[in-house]
Design an enzyme around this catalytic site. Structure first.
Site: not given
Ligand code: 13P
Ligand code: G3H
Ligand code: ZN
Length: 344
Positions: A108, A206, A238, A240, A280
Site C-alpha cells: 500500500d 485518509h 480513504g 473507511s 481500501n
Molecule cells: P482509510 O483511512 O479511510 O481507512 O483509508 C485507508 C487507505 O486508503 C489505505 O490505503
Molecule cells: O493510507 C494509508 C493507510 O491507512 C496506511 O496507514 O501508513 O499509517 O500504515 P500507515
Molecule cells: Zn490509501
C-alpha cells in the site's frame, strides 16, 4: 509481458510440503489481477491493512466467515512497525490456519525503492506506486519503471493520480491541496504508464476526519473516468466509514475524536458498477481496536493482561470485516472466485 502476467494468473504456486504430513497444499495467495477480473463491475474487493497478529487473525476469520475474497495491504509503516519478515510470516501462517481463505498480498502506498523490494521478494501479488505528489510526467516515468519491473515478475501495479486529502505515511495533504482525478489525464496516464489499476481521488480522504463540509463521493467524476477507461479496475482509497456509534463509544471511554466522519458504505455497490474494484479500509479497523481497548481498561481497571482485550478485538474485528464485505458485495463470492481461478 502478457505471458508473464498469465503465468502469474495461476496461484502463485507457492506449493510446499505441509508441515503436518507429506500432503502438498497450495497457499491460496492469488494474484490481484485474478480477483479484479472476477469482481469488475459486480462488486468491490475489500483491501484491509494489517500491522499485527490480532489484526491478521481477525481479518482472516472475518473473511472466511463471510466467504469473501480479500486483499491484505501492507504499508511502508506496517513493514517497519516490527519487521517486514514478521508480516510475511504472519500471513503465511494465517493461510495455514485458514485454508479456505482466498487473498492477494499488496504493498500500500509504496515509493519506488519499496516497490522494487516487494517485487523482488517473491511474496507480494501486487504493489502500489504512489507518485501522485509528482507532476504528471514524473508520475508516469516513475510508475512505468515500477510497472516494467513488476510485469517481468508476474505482479500487477496500482498507481495513483489526483490527490486525496488526509494523512498517510506521515504526509499530510490539506483539503485545499487535495484535488480530484482529471478523467482525461487518467486515460493518458494509464496508457503511458502501463499500470494495471488506478487509484482515483473522487472526494474521499485518509483517516478519521473526512468530508468536513457536506461532500460525498463524486460519482460524476468516476463515471467520466470509467467512460474513458472501460473495463479498467479503479481503486478507492480513504474509504473507511468511521461509524458514529464507534466514535461515540470511544469518546465515552475517554477518547477525543470529536468531528470524526467517514464514507457512506451504502455507496460502495454503486461505485463498483462504475469500475471501482478495490476499496481500501484501514481507519475503521483502528477504531475497533481503540474502542475495544478503551472500554476494556475502563471497565476492568485492575486488568493488566493484554490477552482479554486482544481476544475481544479479534472477535470484534472479524465481525466488522464480515459486515463490511456485505456492503462491498464481496461476501459470499469465495466459491465463485475459486471456480473462476480453477478454470483459468
Ligand atoms: P482509510 O483511512 O479511510 O481507512 O483509508 C485507508 C487507505 O486508503 C489505505 O490505503
Ligand atoms: O493510507 C494509508 C493507510 O491507512 C496506511 O496507514 O501508513 O499509517 O500504515 P500507515
Ligand atoms: Zn490509501
Amino acid at each position: 509481458m502478457d505471458c508473464e502476467l498469465d503465468r502469474g494468473a495461476f496461484f502463485l504456486m507457492l506449493s510446499r510440503r505441509s508441515q503436518r504430513g507429506s500432503r502438498e497444499r497450495k497457499i491460496m495467495i492469488v494474484t490481484t489481477k485474478q480477483l479484479f477480473q472476477h469482481a469488475y463491475g459486480k462488486y468491490a474487493i475489500g483491501a484491509y491493512n494489517i500491522n499485527n497478529l490480532e489484526q491478521t487473525m481477525g481479518l482472516f476469520q472475518g473473511n472466511v466467515d463471510s466467504k469473501a475474497p480479500f486483499i491484505i495491504q501492507l504499508s511502508k509503516g506496517a513493514r517497519s512497525y516490527t519487521n517486514k519478515k514478521m508480516l510475511e510470516a504472519m500471513t503465511k501462517t494465517a493461510d495455514e490456519i485458514f485454508p479456505d481463505a482466498i487473498f492477494a498480498v499488496h504493498l500500500d502506498h509504496g515509493d519506488e525503492a519499496t516497490c522494487m523490494d516487494c517485487i523482488n521478494s517473491g511474496f507480494y501479488s501486487s504493489v502500489m506506486i504512489d507518485a501522485s505528489a509528482e507532476p504528471l510526467q514524473k508520475n508516469i516515468e516513475i510508475t512505468k519503471r515500477v510497472v516494467d519491473a513488476a510485469h517481468a515478475k508476474g505482479l500487477v501495479v496500482e498507481a495513483e493520480l489526483g490527490k486525496l486529502g488526509g494523512v498517510e505515511e506521515h504526509v499530510s495533504v490539506s483539503e485545499a491541496d487535495a484535488h480530484l482525478t482529471d478523467p482525461a489525464e487518467a486515460a493518458i496516464f494509464v496508457k503511458e504508464s502501463g499500470c494495471d489499476s488506478l487509484a482515483c481521488a473522487i472526494g474521499t480522504s485518509h483517516g478519521a476526519f473526512k468530508f468536513s463540509g457536506s461532500q460525498g463521493l463524486h460519482f460524476d467524476v468516476l463515471a467520466e473516468i470509467q467512460k474513458r477507461l472501460p473495463g479498467f479496475p479503479l481503486v478507492m482509497h480513504g474509504s473507511s466509514s468511521v461509524p458514529q456509534e464507534e466514535v461515540a463509544r470511544i469518546n465515552a471511554a475517554g477518547g477525543q475524536l470529536g468531528g470524526a466522519k467517514g464514507v457512506n458504505a451504502d455507496e460502495f455497490k454503486k461505485a463498483a458498477t462504475l469500475g471501482v474494484t478495490k476499496i481500501n479500509i484501514d481507519t475503521d479497523g483502528r477504531l475497533v481496536w481503540c474502542r475495544v481497548h478503551r472500554e476494556s481498561f475502563r471497565d476492568d481497571p485492575k486488568n493488566f493482561d493484554l490477552r482479554p482485550p486482544g481476544k475481544v478485538f479479534m472477535k470484534e474485528y472479524a465481525k466488522f470485516i464480515a459486515a463490511k464485505n456485505v456492503k462491498l458485495g464481496s461476501a459470499g463470492q469465495i466459491d465463485a472466485v475459486r471456480a473462476f481461478i480453477a478454470k483459468k
